[in-house]
Scaffold this motif. Structure first.
Motif, short mmCIF file in Angstrom:
data_model
loop_
_atom_site.label_atom_id
_atom_site.label_comp_id
_atom_site.label_asym_id
_atom_site.label_seq_id
_atom_site.Cartn_x
_atom_site.Cartn_y
_atom_site.Cartn_z
N SER A 14 0.73 -1.13 0.09
CA SER A 14 0.05 0.03 -0.13
C SER A 14 0.89 1.51 -0.01
CB SER A 14 -0.96 0.07 1.33
OG SER A 14 -1.73 1.31 1.36
N ALA A 18 1.53 3.89 -3.19
CA ALA A 18 1.22 5.35 -2.73
C ALA A 18 2.36 6.41 -2.85
CB ALA A 18 0.73 5.73 -1.25
N MET A 19 3.54 5.95 -2.44
CA MET A 19 4.94 6.60 -2.69
C MET A 19 5.21 6.78 -4.05
SD MET A 19 7.17 7.88 -0.51
CE MET A 19 8.00 9.07 -1.43
N ARG A 21 3.29 7.02 -6.46
CA ARG A 21 2.26 7.80 -6.97
C ARG A 21 2.70 9.27 -6.99
NH1 ARG A 21 -2.69 4.98 -4.70
NH2 ARG A 21 -3.78 3.82 -6.37
N LEU A 22 2.97 9.59 -5.66
CA LEU A 22 3.66 10.85 -5.16
C LEU A 22 4.80 11.16 -6.11
CD1 LEU A 22 3.45 13.32 -3.40
CD2 LEU A 22 4.86 12.22 -1.72
N LEU A 23 5.63 10.48 -6.34
CA LEU A 23 7.08 10.52 -7.01
C LEU A 23 6.48 10.93 -8.41
CD1 LEU A 23 9.10 7.72 -5.46
CD2 LEU A 23 9.46 10.35 -5.21
N ALA A 25 3.71 11.97 -9.67
CA ALA A 25 2.88 13.00 -9.45
C ALA A 25 3.87 14.40 -9.33
CB ALA A 25 1.75 13.19 -8.43
N SER A 26 5.19 14.26 -8.81
CA SER A 26 6.00 15.30 -8.50
C SER A 26 6.95 15.31 -9.54
CB SER A 26 6.75 15.09 -7.33
OG SER A 26 5.61 14.86 -6.12
N LYS A 108 6.05 16.09 3.13
CA LYS A 108 6.39 15.73 1.67
C LYS A 108 7.56 16.57 1.19
CE LYS A 108 3.97 18.06 -1.59
NZ LYS A 108 2.81 18.66 -2.35
N ASN B 403 -0.38 9.13 -0.46
CA ASN B 403 -1.59 9.10 -1.43
C ASN B 403 -2.34 10.38 -1.60
OD1 ASN B 403 -1.77 6.63 -2.71
ND2 ASN B 403 -2.53 5.75 -0.87
N ALA B 406 -0.26 12.78 -3.23
CA ALA B 406 -0.20 12.64 -4.95
C ALA B 406 -1.46 13.10 -5.35
CB ALA B 406 0.05 11.16 -5.10
N PHE B 410 -2.06 15.63 -8.60
CA PHE B 410 -2.90 15.16 -9.96
C PHE B 410 -3.94 16.05 -9.98
CE2 PHE B 410 -1.62 10.56 -9.13
CZ PHE B 410 -0.78 10.49 -9.89
N GLU B 420 -7.27 7.36 -11.76
CA GLU B 420 -6.52 7.42 -10.92
C GLU B 420 -6.87 7.73 -9.44
OE1 GLU B 420 -3.19 6.03 -11.39
OE2 GLU B 420 -2.44 6.59 -9.49
N ALA B 423 -8.86 5.68 -7.55
CA ALA B 423 -8.01 4.41 -7.06
C ALA B 423 -7.47 4.89 -5.67
CB ALA B 423 -6.98 4.00 -8.11
N ILE B 424 -6.89 6.18 -5.81
CA ILE B 424 -6.17 6.59 -4.55
C ILE B 424 -7.04 7.06 -3.51
CG2 ILE B 424 -5.22 8.78 -3.69
CD1 ILE B 424 -3.76 9.30 -6.34
N ASP B 427 -7.81 3.51 -1.90
CA ASP B 427 -6.37 2.82 -1.30
C ASP B 427 -6.52 3.59 0.21
OD1 ASP B 427 -5.58 1.31 -3.13
OD2 ASP B 427 -4.07 2.65 -3.73
#
Lengths: 205, 603
Positions: A14, A18-19, A21-23, A25-26, A108, B403, B406, B410, B420, B423-424, B427
């Motif tokens: 999980s 998430a990590m 995704r953040l990376l 997105a960044s 963050k 999440n 992110a 987004f 997406e 989904a986040i 989660d």
């Protein structure tokens, strides 16, 4: 040159997702691995990047991953993550050689700054590494006799003395010197000395 | 020379020789009174022999009675010496018999020199020649002294005394001595009486032969004494064997032994003891020198023991620290015993020391460990739980945070990928559930076992707590006192929980004394009846009390004044007591702080 990749290694799926995704997105390129073994097996050779790894994982933990990575020809900077940085585990990790040590709930900015720094460090290390590679290649072109002459030159001896020491003609020494300067593409003895030092050429005195 | 002259002279010589051998023995050991009595008896016998020789060889009646008169003096002395010998050697009773006999004999001696020519004759008229050892010797005839009977009564009484002495010795188990010494003494008296009866009452013919009989008695006595000497020699040999054995045992057990002459304050120490105390083999030792080796903190107690030993009798023991010349510390255990004289004055003390450094160090290490464990146990259970909790819960929290971050990023896109983002959010929901599952698990872990409300004896409860805390209290130099009235009724509660509350309050009390040196350090626990339905237990300490700014907050969760505390103890304790239907509160007293709680009496 390839885009730098942030490799995220964590057994907690999980958090891993998430990590990543953040990376992404960044603006980073992120790849995920659910274990240290998986990462070590799948990583491509000589790619720029850094590793974000959970300190505590079953089987191989973060510190073991760092140690395994250090033994390869292309090590990457490692950032450690932990659920809770209590004193005991922090001390243990620091003793084990961890430099960057972050909680999973860290802010963050702190986290992304650390990633950026790690990537910069990696880029710097890679440049150094390739420069040294190049130097090594240049020095590799020098013949054994030329190397002997080089060592004498670096010790500051005159052509006549070198000729006497090696039992060759002074003119031959001059030929060797010229060949060395050409192969290493330097123009002065001072530059030659600096280059030799950068290449880690030991000067026996 | 005539045989009589030879024999009688030899008797004298033999007796003097025996006296010369035994007198120095007495001189060196004045306690040996029997030896002195024997020596005197031997000298007297020699004198008797010489006088008697003059009688036997007397040319005239006058010469005969003069010799006889003088012979009566050593005879009297001989009887006194024999009585003394029987008294000391045979341990004879009926002393009055001996005293009476001696007094009578002395009276007879006075008569000997005042009435008539001797105790035997008023007037000797002539001499008769009678045969003895093949030659003719003199024997006087004349008017007998009627007072001679007094001397003979004395001999009779002495004979009774010797018989009594023999019987006594026999009964005491000294049978050989009773028969030999007692028998020969008695026989000597009987022979003397027999001859007196024959010669002086019946007018029979018999020359004087006192010396022969006396020699027999001296011989037997001398034999008995020599046997004693031989036995003493044997004892000395055995004793030195024992001593060597004792030394071996002491060495094997690493025991250092000493003997201290209390009167002269001189100490004789074994090699091992000198090693233990770090003294050279030839250094002179006394009580003070030993005390100088004792650690400053223990020295007063050590001196106390020494002077106590001088004043009292019996055994004493103690444990002391020594500081050796090289600065090392050594623990010794000492056991001593005091010997006194008959009046009860202490003469000397003997004792043994053993090195107990290793045992002491182990003991102190144990104490330290136990202290550590007690402390760690208390602070780290909560610490561990909170650390585990933080670690477990930060996994899902970290995932939720990343999440959310992110998703926020987004959303900044011109055309956000809603797929997406959905989904986040899904989660995030799952991780939230995961976090609450972690909390549930920890709570289950912390949940107390089934609460068991039972009748609790307060005295027993406090006794258990005391057992748990005594070592901790001793190590922290806190006096732990408990006072529970005998008629206190039983209370109703969960034993483990009430003990936890007590442990917590008492440990808090001890913590309040940490570092305080300007006052007596104690924690006192008392229990008393509180109204018709309750019991009140209070825990007081001699600390500084609760600060005014803290007073209102001490029962709040996570409020603590200790560097290592987590501030849950009082809050949990109050919760537990209130769950029992009681109250828990704090007071500042004149000395320190007191925490009180009540519990309902069991119905």
């Amino acid at each position: 040159m390839a885009e730098p990749t942030v490799h995220v290694v964590d057994d907690d799926e999980s958090f891993l997702i998430a990590m990543a995704r953040l990376l992404r997105a960044s603006g980073f390129l992120a790849r995920t691995y659910s274990s240290a073994r998986e990462f070590l097996a799948e990583r491509g050779a000589d790619e720029p990047g850094c590793v974000l790894v959970d300190l505590r994982m079953p089987d191989l933990g973060g510190l073991e991953l760092q140690a395994a990575l250090a033994e390869t020809s292309f090590p990457l900077p490692v950032l450690f993550l932990t659920g809770h940085a209590d004193t005991a585990s922090t001390v243990r990790a620091m003793r084990g050689g961890a430099e960057d040590f972050l909680e999973k709930t860290a802010a963050k900015e702190v986290l992304l700054d650390a990633v950026r720094r790690a990537l910069e460090r990696n880029e710097h290390e890679r440049e150094e590494r390739s420069y040294r590679e190049e130097l090594r290649a240049r020095f590799a072109a020098i013949s054994t006799r030329e190397r002997e002459v080089l060592e004498h030159v670096l010790r500051g001896r005159l052509n006549k003395q070198i000729a006497g020491d090696l039992g060759i003609h002074e003119r031959t020494v001059k030929v060797h010197r010229k060949s060395i300067m050409t192969k290493l593409s330097v123009k002065s003895v001072a530059a030659l000395a600096q280059l030799s030092q950068e290449a880690g050429l030991a000067v026996h005195s | 020379m005539s045989p009589v002259t030879v024999v009688w002279s030899m008797i004298a010589a033999a007796c003097l020789t025996l006296a010369a051998v035994h007198l120095p023995v007495w001189w060196r050991n004045r306690e040996a009174r029997a030896t002195l009595a024997f020596s005197i008896a031997a000298i007297c016998t020699a004198a008797i022999a010489l006088c008697e020789l003059m009688m036997l060889k007397a040319p005239t009646p006058a010469a005969y009675v003069t010799a006889q008169r003088w012979m009566n003096l050593p005879i009297a002395l001989l009887l006194v010496a024999l009585a003394a010998f029987a008294h000391h050697y045979l341990d004879a009773r009926l002393r009055w018999l001996a005293v009476t006999a001696i007094v009578l004999r002395l009276v007879s001696l006075v008569i000997n020199f005042s009435v008539g020519e001797s105790a035997n004759f008023v007037h000797a008229t002539s001499l008769r020649a009678v045969p003895l050892m093949g030659e003719q010797v003199s024997m006087a005839i004349g008017e007998r002294n009627p007072w001679r009977v007094i001397g003979q009564i004395a001999v009779f009484l002495l004979m009774l005394y010797f018989i009594a002495a023999s019987v006594h010795a026999w009964r005491q188990g000294r049978r050989a001595v009773a028969v030999l010494v007692g028998g020969s003494l008695t026989f000597f008296m009987m022979a003397s009486l027999g001859r007196a009866f024959l010669v002086s009452w019946q007018g029979g013919d018999a020359p004087s032969t006192v010396s022969l009989f006396a020699l027999g008695v001296i011989g037997v006595m001398g034999y008995a004494l020599s046997a004693d000497l031989l036995r003493a020699k044997q004892l000395v040999v055995e004793l030195s064997e024992r001593e060597r054995e004792a030394e071996l045992v002491a060495d094997a057990a690493n025991l250092g032994t000493w003997t201290r002459d209390i009167v002269r304050d001189k100490v004789l120490a074994s090699k091992k003891l000198r090693e233990l105390f770090g003294f050279a083999p030839d250094e002179r030792l006394d009580g003070e020198r030993l005390a100088q080796r004792v650690h400053v903190d223990d020295r007063a107690a050590f001196r106390d023991r020494l002077s106590q030993a001088a004043r009292r009798r019996g055994e004493y023991q103690g444990e002391f620290r020594l500081v050796l010349p090289d600065g090392r510390l050594r623990w010794i255990a000492a056991l001593g015993r005091v010997d006194s004289d008959a009046k009860g004055n202490a003469l000397r003390s003997r004792g043994a020391c053993i090195d107990i450094t290793a045992a002491k160090e182990a003991e102190q290490e144990m104490l330290r460990l136990r202290q550590d464990i007690a402390h760690v146990g208390r602070v780290s259970v909560m610490g561990q739980i909170s650390s585990a909790l933080a670690h477990e819960i930060n996994q899902p929290l970290g995932a939720i945070l990343r999440n959310a971050e992110a998703a926020a990023l987004f959303m900044q896109d011109e055309s956000p990928d809603l797929h997406e983002i959905r989904a986040i959010l899904e989660d995030i929901r799952k991780d939230d559930q995961r976090a609450s599952a972690v909390i549930d698990r920890i709570r289950a872990l912390l949940r107390h076992e089934e609460v068991a409300m039972t009748r609790l004896n307060v005295r027993g409860l406090l006794g258990d707590v005391a057992t748990l805390l005594r070592p901790d209290a001793a190590a922290r130099h806190v006096a732990l006192e408990f006072a529970v009235p005998a008629d206190l009724p039983a209370v109703r509660g969960d034993q483990v929980q009430i003990q936890q509350v007590l442990l917590n309050l008492i440990l808090n009390g001890m913590d309040a004394l940490e570092g305080l040196k300007d006052r007596p350090r104690w924690v006192s626990v008392t229990a008393r009846r509180d109204g018709p339905a309750g019991v009140e237990i209070s825990v007081s300490d001699s600390g500084r009390g609760i600060g005014a700014d803290h007073f209102a907050r001490i029962f709040e969760p996570f409020f603590t004044t200790k560097t290592k505390g987590i501030g849950m103890g009082l809050s949990i304790s109050r919760g537990l007591i209130e769950a029992h239907g009681g109250r828990l509160w704090a007071e500042n007293t004149a000395i320190g702080a007191t925490f009180r709680f009540t519990l309902p009496i069991a119905s």
